[in-house]
Enzyme design. Sequence first.
Site, PDB file in Angstrom:
ATOM      1  N   PHE A   1      10.762   9.334   5.519  1.00  0.00           N
ATOM      2  CA  PHE A   1      11.371   9.032   4.222  1.00  0.00           C
ATOM      3  C   PHE A   1      12.703   8.274   4.344  1.00  0.00           C
ATOM      4  CE2 PHE A   1       9.205  13.047   2.536  1.00  0.00           C
ATOM      5  CZ  PHE A   1       8.361  12.371   1.659  1.00  0.00           C
TER       6      PHE A   1
ATOM      7  N   THR B   1       2.224   6.008   5.271  1.00  0.00           N
ATOM      8  CA  THR B   1       3.559   6.335   4.761  1.00  0.00           C
ATOM      9  C   THR B   1       3.659   7.840   4.556  1.00  0.00           C
ATOM     10  OG1 THR B   1       3.039   6.402   2.398  1.00  0.00           O
ATOM     11  CG2 THR B   1       3.487   4.241   3.367  1.00  0.00           C
ATOM     12  N   ASP B   2       4.853   8.330   4.337  1.00  0.00           N
ATOM     13  CA  ASP B   2       4.983   9.681   3.829  1.00  0.00           C
ATOM     14  C   ASP B   2       4.770   9.624   2.300  1.00  0.00           C
ATOM     15  OD1 ASP B   2       5.305  12.376   3.608  1.00  0.00           O
ATOM     16  OD2 ASP B   2       7.186  12.482   4.706  1.00  0.00           O
ATOM     17  N   TYR B   3       4.745  10.776   1.703  1.00  0.00           N
ATOM     18  CA  TYR B   3       4.352  10.937   0.298  1.00  0.00           C
ATOM     19  C   TYR B   3       5.193  10.055  -0.638  1.00  0.00           C
ATOM     20  CZ  TYR B   3       2.138  13.932  -3.251  1.00  0.00           C
ATOM     21  OH  TYR B   3       1.366  14.425  -4.262  1.00  0.00           O
ATOM     22  N   ASN B   4       4.549   9.049  -1.202  1.00  0.00           N
ATOM     23  CA  ASN B   4       5.187   8.196  -2.206  1.00  0.00           C
ATOM     24  C   ASN B   4       6.334   7.337  -1.668  1.00  0.00           C
ATOM     25  OD1 ASN B   4       5.111   7.367  -4.911  1.00  0.00           O
ATOM     26  ND2 ASN B   4       6.884   8.624  -5.425  1.00  0.00           N
TER      27      ASN B   4
END
Length: 748
Positions: free
Chosen positions: A243, A274-277
């Site tokens: 992130f 990717t990481d979440y969002n």
Amino acid sequence: MLLILLTGCTATDKDAKMERYIDNLISRMTLREKIGQMTLPTGGDLVSGSVKNSELSESIRKGEVGGILNVKGVEKISELQRIAVEESRLGIPLIVGADVVHGYETIFPIPLAMSCSWDTTLIERAARISAIEASADGVSWTYSPMVDICRDARWGRTAEGAGEDPYLGSLIASAYVRGYQGDNMKGDDEIMSCVKHFALYGASESGRDYNVVDMSRNRMYNGYFAPYKAAVDAGAGSVMSSFNTVDGIPATANKWLLTDVLRNEWGFDGFVVTDYNSIDEMRMHGYAGLKEASARALIAGTDMDMVSYGYMKTLEESVKDGRISESLIDKACRRILEAKYRLGLFDNPYKYCDVLRAKTELFTPEHRQVAREIAAKTFVLMKNKDNILPLKGNERIALVGPLADARNNMCGTWSMGCETDEHISVYDGLKRAVGADVSIRYAKGSNIYYDADTEKGAVGIRPLERGDDAKMLKEALDAASSSDIIIAAVGECSEMSGESASRSDIRIPDAQRSLLKALFGTGKPVIILLFTGRPLDLSLESEHAAAILNVWFGGSEAGDAIANVLYGKVNPSGRLTTSFPRSIGQVPIYYNHMNTGRPDSDDTKFNRYGSNYIDESNTPLYPFGYGLSYTEFKYGDVCMSRDTISFNEKLEVTVPVTNNGNYDGIETVQLYIRDLYADVCRPVKELRSFKQVFIPRGKTENVSFILSVEDLKYYDSTGNFTVESGDFDLMVGPNSSNVQCKHFYLSK
Ligand code: BGC
């Protein structure tokens, strides 16, 4: 439906075959279908809702989804896979991800605890079992291991990693990957690993989650990168970007990280998710809006977009505009298809959808037995005055504390998928261990925090019933008054560490500290059973408690494991992989720090113009590598085979270790080095080897190590992994603060 059978071919044949297969597939895909493969939505509404009618099912049908995450249950997953394979135009199977971080239904200790076992064979075994269970329930891809080095106890995600040391962290990272992926993901119970969070997430400024990371290249390469690289070298099929920003650029769009380092330097050939969002979050970082962020992420080397829909919503247009070329999309799509191919999903899309396995392979007695053994090996005995532990079995016990009878609190972070009703509490475990003859009086004693709102935030999804402070304290003191020994189960509740669980005060929360003070005041011996997902400031407790057994969050079998250790069935052997500070002001504190030009000459007092504090010592309360045993190990003199070695010679180091106590036990003998002068300054100590030995009581074991020049290398100022001739210290001992020091010279 696309099926190709892969039988009896060599790796190169297979690669060529894979390439042909994927070339053919890509040649038939529309741009939108390719971007679909790069899109990873969450199961969200499917967790409780209907698969057939969901919006997600419709997107899968249209070929707009490459994989899913957060859907639990083989039936639901099979149905989604059926839609992908039978109802989408090209029938490309889904990859199914989940955070199987320390077990699936059988829950192992949190990763920080696991690292304290220093036992990579056991860790690999736990990862294997996690993969068996997850794959039996439809999961083909786990977001683990998390290998972020962390030196800051404020950061809640410390709980998810392997502590502060890059060498040990690397061994552990590869053990997880081997355990999950097994024989290169060929078997039905072998799944793909995703190493995370690339990179440097553990160095979030001020320990606040998601915060900026700014770090020198020297520190990245020498202090933080090694475990990611080790996971890549072990063959991890995928990498998750982090992130945080690195050098002012969000990791997800950081080309230097994702392409120059990861692919070009380390040779990673899997895919990056990717990481979440994260793509959408680049707006908030002040970096780029969704369209530009998506383009930059792709250019940087991010193949799959978790949840933000940035790729799906914008990449077609960016191709039309000429901002990105379709060949970049082909590249990313190809990597994802290759991962599916490697997993065998084209061969058998239902490889992980065997309903029978889901019925027979989850939370089995065998898996639970292994989890129980592992849990006991992760506990760290931090204090044991007058050998009060192990308990003899006939003491009258007062068991107090808000965590003493809290079944839903045993597993720690990332254990949402398990059934806590089937777990036992400390209270249950102790009763089971001693039977009806021994008196155990239980009292909750306190809330977690005095303030109900603070507690609400802390307990998150695992609420604990609150009680009246004064009444609970009185009950605890009553229980104590009719007992010989007090066991206080206190510390953090399970959601106080993990994601989004940063703390600015790393003491045991206020209400429990008051309870402890009152218990210390009784004059009865207090044994603290410490629950925590991070290093805590235990200065009060270490002074007054008779014993401290740090049980972290030991997983679904922790209740029995704790009883086994308290009553001496198992002799504790855990060793800290993260330093415990004396106070928050020392943070970040870690053993492998650099020296200053003015090192502290005397830790007992303040030295003006030395590198120290007016009001605090420089040393941790409990150092890296520390942990007691019920027995006592005595180290003899360390011997080196020579005191000068050349670049192609080896140095043999031996030390006799004697078990002088009354119990058989396991000792972890640690070897550190220090490069005294180098092209860039080197840490005062670096773990370079360790041996775990079982030594029966009364016996001596000669423990030996072989060091070669490879063990002395580091990244110099030009980025070369190298070593120069010169002087080295070599240190051997039971922990990083208690070592015998020898000296050798590396000659040309
Ligand atoms: C976490 C990751 C996790 C992902 C998917 C994120 O919020 O940072 O560690 O794998 O969610 O659940």
